[in-house]
Scaffold this motif. Structure first.
Motif, PDB file in Angstrom:
ATOM      1  N   HIS A  36      56.228  37.527  41.722  1.00 30.07           N
ATOM      2  CA  HIS A  36      55.265  37.717  40.635  1.00 30.07           C
ATOM      3  C   HIS A  36      53.883  37.315  41.143  1.00 30.07           C
ATOM      4  N   VAL A  37      53.066  38.308  41.501  1.00 32.58           N
ATOM      5  CA  VAL A  37      51.667  38.035  41.841  1.00 32.58           C
ATOM      6  C   VAL A  37      50.906  37.932  40.524  1.00 32.58           C
ATOM      7  N   PHE A  38      50.463  36.717  40.173  1.00 34.30           N
ATOM      8  CA  PHE A  38      49.844  36.507  38.861  1.00 34.30           C
ATOM      9  C   PHE A  38      48.322  36.516  38.905  1.00 34.30           C
ATOM     10  N   GLY A  39      47.727  36.573  40.100  1.00 32.47           N
ATOM     11  CA  GLY A  39      46.272  36.615  40.186  1.00 32.47           C
ATOM     12  C   GLY A  39      45.825  36.620  41.629  1.00 32.47           C
ATOM     13  N   PHE A  40      44.547  36.990  41.832  1.00 28.90           N
ATOM     14  CA  PHE A  40      44.018  36.988  43.195  1.00 28.90           C
ATOM     15  C   PHE A  40      42.504  36.858  43.148  1.00 28.90           C
ATOM     16  N   SER A  41      41.942  36.512  44.320  1.00 30.86           N
ATOM     17  CA  SER A  41      40.496  36.484  44.511  1.00 30.86           C
ATOM     18  C   SER A  41      40.196  37.162  45.840  1.00 30.86           C
ATOM     19  N   TYR A  42      39.131  37.971  45.874  1.00 31.44           N
ATOM     20  CA  TYR A  42      38.770  38.701  47.084  1.00 31.44           C
ATOM     21  C   TYR A  42      37.377  38.288  47.524  1.00 31.44           C
ATOM     22  N   ASN A  43      37.224  38.023  48.808  1.00 28.74           N
ATOM     23  CA  ASN A  43      35.914  37.721  49.377  1.00 28.74           C
ATOM     24  C   ASN A  43      35.509  38.867  50.293  1.00 28.74           C
ATOM     25  N   ALA A  44      34.410  39.536  49.942  1.00 29.64           N
ATOM     26  CA  ALA A  44      33.963  40.714  50.701  1.00 29.64           C
ATOM     27  C   ALA A  44      33.394  40.334  52.060  1.00 29.64           C
ATOM     28  N   THR A  45      32.802  39.148  52.178  1.00 25.64           N
ATOM     29  CA  THR A  45      32.202  38.722  53.447  1.00 25.64           C
ATOM     30  C   THR A  45      33.265  38.593  54.536  1.00 25.64           C
TER      31      THR A  45
END
Length: 665
Positions: free
Chosen positions: A355-364
């Motif tokens: 269960h992937v419940f959330g994520f954060s992405y860093n473009a740099t």
């Protein structure tokens, strides 16, 4: 040394993670940790972890609720919301250390802060009366709030709107959610929206000239279950409508250049059972395209559970090259992190049967922090770099997991009587011995348009720990198996969905010789409560049943539920006056005289989704018929009792469930 069985109170020992937020330079991330404190209340605090570090550091302390951390574009500060002063307000915390500074003192609080791309503004939402002045907001003291509540309790409630109550908020007033801008340098507030509508902030353009909002700004908003996207010119406050007024659209994000907008939604073709789609809006050409039209799974996290506290990012999120979008999708009982190109090429970035419940992405740095839950681990964060294996960052709840025995679910697939393929799971009981016979409990999820999946579920583990085999399935009407499957129960409650559940029991009894067919129980909440009521009115194969926050009468549900006035039409095709006979025919109350199964009815006093009169009608009817029935009413509890209700009430609920099954099974 063998591990102990999990207990009713054990959920209060868990640490629940949510809302990971990578810093602008991609070197660290902040997140929210929610626990139950010694007052038996939820508290949440902010933590941070460097991606090269093995341990986390705590940023906020105390028994308050701190959440929504958002890094400033330069990474030097984090804005967050906290109720430490009484109601949620915005606070600013330097990332290099120091005390948090309170930014807002709005009477009704301030929530959901976000930064402008240049770091000069903080955008947030506040609930305001029409004549409120944002430049002169004063927070009430504890005594003043108490006095205001007492005065309000002495006044009658005057109702003029169809949407006058909410399970989440109680009785509603005339206050509306407005978008506010805070200038950090000038320390001034500017109200961007006004009027008799709720405005939901979505995003701000890279140049700061335009804000995206979601809501229904039509004059008929009180009668409609729709949401459109709008742009607001931050200089002139001019509002422009982007979508067609014929569906629900939300979670909109500007691309890094500001030339495109990605958003989620659908045109309600199948009412509340419509799959969520991914749309792209080109600002220069005003063209709208759907990237997901060939997919057959919904976007977003649709797994049902009882230990997820706090919101997390589901997408859509733009990539660095502005040619890809990242999001979570729900498919076949799991949620995965996906990537899709603007040309429609779909790719799974993280799929570990969980269960992937959330994520954060860093473009740099082009990296992700992903939040994951499994059936035997409530939550952890993982670092996911492009084309690399995921690296575990946290080891939450280690002490707890080291001492308790958890049951790993076994996947099952079977054919329903009419040939449909159905999927589910089986938990074996604690201390399982192959040559013993065990009672079985069938769990039915709510919704109905959600899904059981590969996530930690305390209630399931508890029943297994008490010596029960636990069966939970995704009957037709569940998400994760395509549009046809999720739509299949609409206009047909108590038919194919009921058949799927009975087929599941048949399959397990025939396949597993350790299941005692003479000791079967059933339970479920909301739609699962409806189905429990329906089951005991149509078969006597179960020896005990527990119905939770249930529906017994669709005729009265239409007028008492906060969603009844549209839910009946959406799910059954009829409003009250359209065809009352059809609604009565699918009401479990009609079949009360057929009930022979001992039934425990659990209901929250403040449940406005499935109001307590639904439980009352069923109890009085069964008791009048001299059936074996008991009714437990939970004071102050709403529809979320089993998930985010008061911890002590959640313990009471679980104790009553296990007591009932122990008595009869």
């Amino acid at each position: 040394m063998s591990k102990r069985a999990i207990t009713t109170e054990d959920f209060m020992k868990l640490e629940v993670f949510s809302d990971p937020q990578l810093s602008p330079d991609g070197s660290q991330y902040a997140f929210v940790s929610t626990t139950v404190n010694d007052k038996k209340e939820y508290q949440s605090n902010l933590f941070v972890q460097g991606l090269s570090e093995k341990t986390t550091r705590q940023w906020t302390f105390g028994q308050d609720k701190n959440s929504n951390p958002r890094f400033s574009p330069d990474g030097k500060a984090v804005v967050f919301q906290s109720n430490r002063s009484g109601v949620p307000q915005l606070w600013l915390l330097p990332t290099d250390g120091g005390e948090a500074k309170q930014l807002t003192t709005f009477k009704n609080g301030a929530v959901n802060p976000e930064w402008s791309k240049d770091g000069k503004l903080i955008i947030f939402s506040a609930t305001l009366d029409e004549d409120d002045d944002v430049t002169n907001q004063k927070e009430l003291s504890k005594e003043e709030r108490q006095k205001e509540r007492e005065e309000k309790s002495k006044q009658p409630l005057i109702v003029k709107n169809l949407k006058y109550k909410s399970d989440a908020q109680g009785f509603l007033d005339d206050k509306k959610s407005q978008i506010i801008l805070y200038d950090l340098e000038k320390e001034t507030f500017t109200q961007l929206t006004s009027g008799n509508h709720h405005h939901g902030y979505q995003d701000i353009s890279p140049d700061g000239s335009t804000i995206l909002i979601a809501g229904n700004l039509s004059e008929d908003a009180d009668y409609e279950i729709k949401s459109d996207l709008y742009t607001i010119d931050t200089a002139t406050k001019e509002i422009t409508k982007l979508t067609d007024g014929k569906g629900s659209y939300y979670t909109a994000r500007f691309s890094s250049s500001g030339n495109k907008i990605a958003f989620l939604g659908h045109k309600q073709q199948f009412a509340g059972a419509t799959l969520t789609e991914l749309f792209i809006y080109d600002i220069s050409t005003k063209e709208l395209s759907c990237l997901s039209e060939k997919w057959d799974f919904p976007l977003g996290d649709l797994i049902a559970g009882d230990t997820r506290l706090g919101a997390s990012e589901n997408g859509p999120v733009w990539s660095k090259d502005e040619n890809h979008i990242y999001f979570i999708g729900s498919d076949n009982g799991v949620t995965n992190l996906y990537e899709v190109s603007l040309q429609g090429e779909l790719k799974e970035l993280y799929n570990v049967d969980s269960h992937v419940f959330g994520f954060s992405y860093n473009a740099t740095q082009e990296r992700f922090v992903v939040g994951v839950s499994t059936p035997t681990n409530p939550c952890n964060f993982y670092l996911l770099d492009s084309n690399a294996e995921a690296v575990q960052l946290t080891d939450s709840n280690k002490e707890f997991l080291d001492e308790v025995e958890l049951s790993e679910p076994e996947r099952i697939s079977f054919k329903a009587k009419d040939g449909w393929d159905v999927h589910g799971w089986l938990l074996r009981p604690y201390g399982f011995e192959e040559d013993k016979k065990y009672p079985l409990i069938l769990e039915v999820h709510g919704g109905p348009h959600v899904m059981y999946g590969q996530t930690f579920f305390h209630e399931m583990q508890l029943l297994a720990a008490k010596g029960y085999t636990v069966l939970y399935t995704n009957p037709r009407g569940s998400h994760g198996y395509g549009q046809t499957f999720v739509d299949a129960c609409r206009g047909n409650y108590g038919s194919g969905d009921y058949g799927d559940l009975m087929s599941a029991v048949d399959y397990v009894v025939e396949t597993y010789n350790f299941v005692d067919e003479s000791r079967l129980g059933v339970t479920g909440g909301s739609y699962g409560g409806f189905m429990t009521n329906w089951i005991v009115g149509h078969t006597n194969r179960f020896k005990a049943a527990v119905t939770q926050r249930s529906i017994s009468n669709w005729l009265s549900f239409y007028g008492v539920s906060d969603i009844g006035y549209f839910f009946n039409k959406w799910e059954h095709g009829h409003n009250l006056l359209d065809n009352p006979t059809a609604l009565w025919d699918i009401s479990p109350l009609k079949y009360a005289d057929k009930v022979e199964t001992p039934l425990l009815i659990l209901h929250g006093e403040q449940d406005y989704r499935c109001p307590i009169e639904q439980g009352e009608q069923l109890f009085v009817t069964l008791k009048h018929l001299k059936k074996e029935v008991e009714f437990v009413r939970f004071p102050g509890a709403n529809h979320e009792l089993s998930r985010s209700g008061k911890p002590e009430m959640r313990v009471e609920r679980l104790n009553h469930i296990t007591r009932w099954f122990d008595n009869y099974l």
